[in-house]
Design a protein around this motif. Structure first.
Motif, PDB file in Angstrom:
ATOM      1  N   THR A  31       0.849  -1.282   0.026  1.00 21.76           N
ATOM      2  CA  THR A  31       0.021   0.173  -0.082  1.00 21.76           C
ATOM      3  C   THR A  31       0.866   1.301  -0.052  1.00 21.76           C
ATOM      4  OG1 THR A  31      -1.749  -1.321   1.162  1.00 21.76           O
ATOM      5  CG2 THR A  31      -2.047   1.171   1.089  1.00 21.76           C
ATOM      6  N   ALA A  32       1.854   1.141   0.922  1.00 25.40           N
ATOM      7  CA  ALA A  32       2.792   2.572   0.901  1.00 25.40           C
ATOM      8  C   ALA A  32       3.547   2.794  -0.379  1.00 25.40           C
ATOM      9  CB  ALA A  32       3.701   2.334   2.075  1.00 25.40           C
ATOM     10  N   ARG A  33       3.831   1.555  -1.123  1.00 23.67           N
ATOM     11  CA  ARG A  33       4.557   1.742  -2.409  1.00 23.67           C
ATOM     12  C   ARG A  33       3.506   2.228  -3.345  1.00 23.67           C
ATOM     13  NH1 ARG A  33       7.784   3.032  -3.932  1.00 23.67           N
ATOM     14  NH2 ARG A  33       8.999   1.527  -5.632  1.00 23.67           N
ATOM     15  N   MET A  34       2.308   1.855  -3.276  1.00 27.42           N
ATOM     16  CA  MET A  34       1.380   2.297  -4.368  1.00 27.42           C
ATOM     17  C   MET A  34       0.999   3.793  -4.043  1.00 27.42           C
ATOM     18  SD  MET A  34      -0.057  -0.569  -6.080  1.00 27.42           S
ATOM     19  CE  MET A  34      -1.534  -1.066  -6.281  1.00 27.42           C
ATOM     20  N   LEU A  35       0.904   3.994  -2.814  1.00 25.54           N
ATOM     21  CA  LEU A  35       0.750   5.726  -2.610  1.00 25.54           C
ATOM     22  C   LEU A  35       1.963   6.725  -2.906  1.00 25.54           C
ATOM     23  CD1 LEU A  35      -0.588   4.886   1.114  1.00 25.54           C
ATOM     24  CD2 LEU A  35      -1.952   5.829  -0.852  1.00 25.54           C
ATOM     25  N   GLN A  36       3.329   5.957  -3.080  1.00 25.40           N
ATOM     26  CA  GLN A  36       4.184   6.874  -3.429  1.00 25.40           C
ATOM     27  C   GLN A  36       4.164   7.059  -4.952  1.00 25.40           C
ATOM     28  OE1 GLN A  36       7.504   4.120  -1.499  1.00 25.40           O
ATOM     29  NE2 GLN A  36       8.171   6.125  -0.809  1.00 25.40           N
ATOM     30  N   SER A  37       3.570   5.843  -5.437  1.00 27.14           N
ATOM     31  CA  SER A  37       3.592   5.765  -6.894  1.00 27.14           C
ATOM     32  C   SER A  37       2.665   6.312  -7.639  1.00 27.14           C
ATOM     33  CB  SER A  37       3.870   4.458  -7.587  1.00 27.14           C
ATOM     34  OG  SER A  37       4.525   3.739  -6.625  1.00 27.14           O
ATOM     35  N   PHE A  38       1.423   6.576  -7.321  1.00 24.39           N
ATOM     36  CA  PHE A  38       0.274   6.864  -7.822  1.00 24.39           C
ATOM     37  C   PHE A  38      -0.337   8.414  -7.130  1.00 24.39           C
ATOM     38  CE2 PHE A  38      -0.744   2.268  -8.018  1.00 24.39           C
ATOM     39  CZ  PHE A  38       0.104   2.040  -9.180  1.00 24.39           C
ATOM     40  N   GLU A  39      -0.693   9.260  -7.813  1.00 24.48           N
ATOM     41  CA  GLU A  39      -1.374  10.392  -7.462  1.00 24.48           C
ATOM     42  C   GLU A  39      -2.677  10.491  -7.110  1.00 24.48           C
ATOM     43  OE1 GLU A  39      -0.384  13.859  -9.747  1.00 24.48           O
ATOM     44  OE2 GLU A  39       1.826  13.713  -9.395  1.00 24.48           O
ATOM     45  N   THR A  40      -3.453   9.478  -7.988  1.00 27.72           N
ATOM     46  CA  THR A  40      -4.960   9.367  -7.850  1.00 27.72           C
ATOM     47  C   THR A  40      -5.227   8.069  -8.026  1.00 27.72           C
ATOM     48  OG1 THR A  40      -5.340   9.849 -10.224  1.00 27.72           O
ATOM     49  CG2 THR A  40      -5.500  11.594  -8.673  1.00 27.72           C
ATOM     50  N   LEU A  41      -6.510   7.414  -7.717  1.00 27.24           N
ATOM     51  CA  LEU A  41      -7.007   5.998  -7.603  1.00 27.24           C
ATOM     52  C   LEU A  41      -8.342   6.229  -8.264  1.00 27.24           C
ATOM     53  CD1 LEU A  41      -6.182   2.985  -7.390  1.00 27.24           C
ATOM     54  CD2 LEU A  41      -7.149   3.409  -5.135  1.00 27.24           C
ATOM     55  N   VAL A  42      -8.769   6.083  -9.149  1.00 29.78           N
ATOM     56  CA  VAL A  42     -10.119   6.093  -9.542  1.00 29.78           C
ATOM     57  C   VAL A  42     -10.957   4.692  -9.805  1.00 29.78           C
ATOM     58  CG1 VAL A  42     -11.747   6.981 -11.560  1.00 29.78           C
ATOM     59  CG2 VAL A  42      -9.410   8.275 -10.780  1.00 29.78           C
ATOM     60  N   PRO A  43     -12.123   4.541  -9.557  1.00 30.05           N
ATOM     61  CA  PRO A  43     -12.695   3.380  -9.484  1.00 30.05           C
ATOM     62  C   PRO A  43     -13.337   3.372 -10.971  1.00 30.05           C
ATOM     63  CG  PRO A  43     -14.324   4.857  -8.505  1.00 30.05           C
ATOM     64  CD  PRO A  43     -12.964   5.552  -8.572  1.00 30.05           C
ATOM     65  N   ARG A  44     -13.334   2.196 -11.594  1.00 28.14           N
ATOM     66  CA  ARG A  44     -13.737   1.828 -12.927  1.00 28.14           C
ATOM     67  C   ARG A  44     -14.515   0.631 -13.055  1.00 28.14           C
ATOM     68  NH1 ARG A  44     -10.313   5.182 -16.545  1.00 28.14           N
ATOM     69  NH2 ARG A  44     -12.028   4.317 -18.010  1.00 28.14           N
ATOM     70  N   ASP A  45     -14.893   0.226 -12.114  1.00 21.84           N
ATOM     71  CA  ASP A  45     -15.743  -1.073 -12.229  1.00 21.84           C
ATOM     72  C   ASP A  45     -17.238  -0.653 -12.817  1.00 21.84           C
ATOM     73  OD1 ASP A  45     -14.609  -3.038 -10.025  1.00 21.84           O
ATOM     74  OD2 ASP A  45     -14.422  -1.274  -9.303  1.00 21.84           O
ATOM     75  N   ALA A  46     -17.453  -1.758 -13.664  1.00 21.03           N
ATOM     76  CA  ALA A  46     -18.869  -1.584 -14.461  1.00 21.03           C
ATOM     77  C   ALA A  46     -19.805  -2.191 -13.275  1.00 21.03           C
ATOM     78  CB  ALA A  46     -19.040  -2.230 -15.589  1.00 21.03           C
TER      79      ALA A  46
END
Ligand code: HEM
Ligand SMILES: *[C@@H]1O[C@H](CO)[C@@H](O)[C@H](O)[C@H]1NC(C)=O
Ligand SMILES: *[C@@H]1O[C@H](CO)[C@@H](O)[C@H](O)[C@H]1NC(C)=O
Length: 526
Positions: A481-496
């Motif tokens: 999780t920490a590495r994801m937070l360091q790597s991405f500025e945003t996280l957007v849901p795309r589930d149908a």
């Protein structure tokens, strides 16, 4: 002659009926005595099945809900309807259902010796994963636990974090970085934990995320392992009809091939042990094929275990058991948490702020991961709403009790007959408003501020059989999780589609967790 046979059979029938009646009466009085001595009262909540012999209607209702992805929710709804401890009565057997912290504390800790793993689970799993910590009771389990525990109480996590980082780099490569293309992050988490668990356990990863290293043998092993998991789930789901299921020939081939794959690493570990015994001063890496081992794989569970025993079956069974316990669970925790993080940009932002401010160097250290309270709130909140192991079963070893569920108010103990299965449902318990407040269906990490639910929160189980890998799992989930937070500025849901449970060995999302991300500059350039 005929008359004699007639008389004899009549006599026999009479004898059978009489002895059954006596038996029943003796059992009745014995149970009553036991109940009285233990202060038991009649169960407050009883659910009768419409078909009274084996409760076929209940079984079918379960299957119907399992098919539509609502099994856990259905079981929980029954607990909310009938009461948090109730009995399903049929003529042939009873099952007890509970989501009461007091009962769980007794069954798993204070009254531990009175309960064991349900036969259904042991019979379903042992033929596929051998007899190890996850599939045994009594002395065999205690022995497993004793030899495995030292491997989980190590002090230095740094080599494991380095190992996770290598696999995380591979995961990152598979993430679309244009800021808009959706991808299934759940699939990546399941690959990631397969790669880290196999490297942790056997010293060599399956490398499912690294096409340049993922061999045909690895691919086949992963498929065989999944086939065995699937079969175990089907066996458990067959319930009382399990005894009539015969596993197919192709499944036995898969199982034998999976075992042979692990055996190779067992042989290597034993060869190293032998070489070390013969020549204690020499570095032993040259006795085995160096190419098989990752650089930096300083820690190897199997080798540590091989220092304690040379029993090849035992070594293989324990590796398979711990793989089963560790892989899907950690992946499901991450997937379920990211499903909610994607839907709560404000929580994602707050979590990201914590990570960026707490992590001083390029990569998080163990100390830094342990010093991220908001991350722990988010993890706890995910395990509350989506307990990875949402339901579980124990079985009474002897006539015993559960401390609550009896009497007018349901606060007195109830009698539990030897052999009775007790199904406990954490999904329901974790959504009890009297424990967590009215907004139980909301993902709100802040609720953990000062919250101490005790036995009302049991994602890792409790008592002597508490999860051995809890620290490992929390560290791995925190690291990723920490590495994801360091790597991405945003996280957007795309589930149908909305979240629908997929309940196999663990509970996760049926349609995956589709998201898109906006990478930070350095990651975008990868
Ligand atoms: C989020 C991740 C995890 C969750 C929620 C979880 C949950 C659980 C639960 C509920 C049990 C009890 C099962 C039972 O007795 O019926 C358990 C047992 C166990 N877990 Fe975990 N687990 C996780 C990760 C791991 C990992 C990563 C490892 C190993 C590296 C691991 C190793 C074990 C072992 C060996 C047992 C058996 C303990 C025993 O029976 O004495 N678990 N886990
Ligand atoms: C080796 O371990 C297996 C499984 O744990 C066990 O059934 C078997 O009895 C053991 N064999 C010996 C020789 O101890
Ligand atoms: C998360 O839950 C565990 C188990 O109840 C508890 O010990 C821990 O303090 C909780 N963490 C936080 C940060 O609330």
């Amino acid at each position: 002659m005929l008359f004699n046979i007639g008389l004899a059979s009549l006599y026999l029938a009479y004898l059978v009926a009489f002895s059954t009646a006596v038996h029943g009466a003796v059992a009745y009085f014995r149970n009553r005595k036991f109940s009285k001595a233990n202060g038991c009262e009649k169960p407050r909540n009883v659910a009768h099945t419409r078909e009274p012999i084996i409760g076929l209607d209940f079984l079918l209702e379960c299957l119907r809900n399992a098919k539509s992805g609502h099994y856990i929710r259905y079981c929980a709804s029954r607990l909310f309807r009938y009461g948090f401890t109730y009995i399903t009565r049929r003529a042939t057997f009873d099952t007890i259902h509970t989501a009461d912290p007091e009962n769980l504390k007794f069954m798993l800790a204070t009254g531990f010796d009175n309960y064991k793993l349900a036969r259904l689970r042991v019979n379903a799993m042992a033929p596929l994963f051998g007899s190890g910590i996850f599939t045994t009771n009594g002395p065999a389990w205690a022995h497993s636990r004793a030899i495995l525990r030292p491997s989980f109480t190590r002090q230095n996590m740094a080599p494991l974090l380095a190992m996770m980082e290598r696999h995380f780099q591979m995961l990152l490569r598979q993430v679309p970085k244009d800021g808009s293309t959706p991808f299934d992050v759940q699939r990546l988490f399941f690959c990631f934990t397969m790669d880290t668990a196999t490297e942790f356990l056997m010293g060599r990863s399956t490398n499912t995320l690294d096409p340049s290293r993922h061999t045909e043998a690895d691919r086949v092993f992963v498929q065989d392992y999944l086939d065995c998991c699937f079969e175990a789930v089907r066996m458990i789901a067959s319930g009382p009809l399990q005894a009539f299921r015969v596993s197919s020939r192709s499944l036995r081939v898969s199982r034998d091939r999976a075992w042979a794959y692990v055996d190779r690493f067992v042989d290597d570990a034993l060869a190293k042990r032998e070489a070390r015994r013969l020549n204690p001063n020499k570095e032993m890496m040259d006795t085995v094929d160096k190419e098989d081992y990752e650089k930096g794989a300083e820690y190897n569970f199997l080798e540590e275990l091989a220092a304690q025993t040379t029993n090849k079956t035992l070594l293989r069974d324990q590796v398979l058991n711990v793989l089963l316990a560790s892989r899907d669970t950690t992946a499901a925790l991450l997937s379920n948490m990211f499903y909610e993080l994607a839907r709560h940009p404000e929580i994602f932002a707050k979590l990201r702020e914590e990570a960026l401010s707490k992590i001083k160097g390029e990569l998080p250290t163990e100390a830094e991961l342990n010093n991220m309270p908001y991350l722990r709130w988010c993890i706890n909140e995910s395990l509350r709403m989506y307990p990875v192991v949402p339901g579980n079963t124990r079985e009474a070893v002897r006539d015993t009790i559960l401390p609550v569920g009896g009497g007018e108010d349901g606060r007195s103990p109830i009698f539990v007959k030897k052999g009775t299965p007790v199904l406990y449902n954490l999904y329901a318990m974790h959504r009890r408003p009297d424990i967590y407040g009215e907004d139980v269906d909301e993902y709100r990490p802040e609720r953990w501020d000062g919250l101490r639910p005790g036995w009302g929160f049991l994602p890792f189980n409790g008592g002597p059989r508490i999860c051995l890998g809890q620290q490992f799992a929390l560290t791995e989930a925190s690291y990723v999780t920490a590495r994801m937070l360091q790597s991405f500025e945003t996280l957007v849901p795309r589930d149908a589609e909305p979240w629908v449970e997929f309940y196999s060995l663990v509970m996760c999302s049926k349609h995956g967790v589709r998201v898109s991300i906006k990478p930070v500059k350095s990651v975008a350039a990868m």
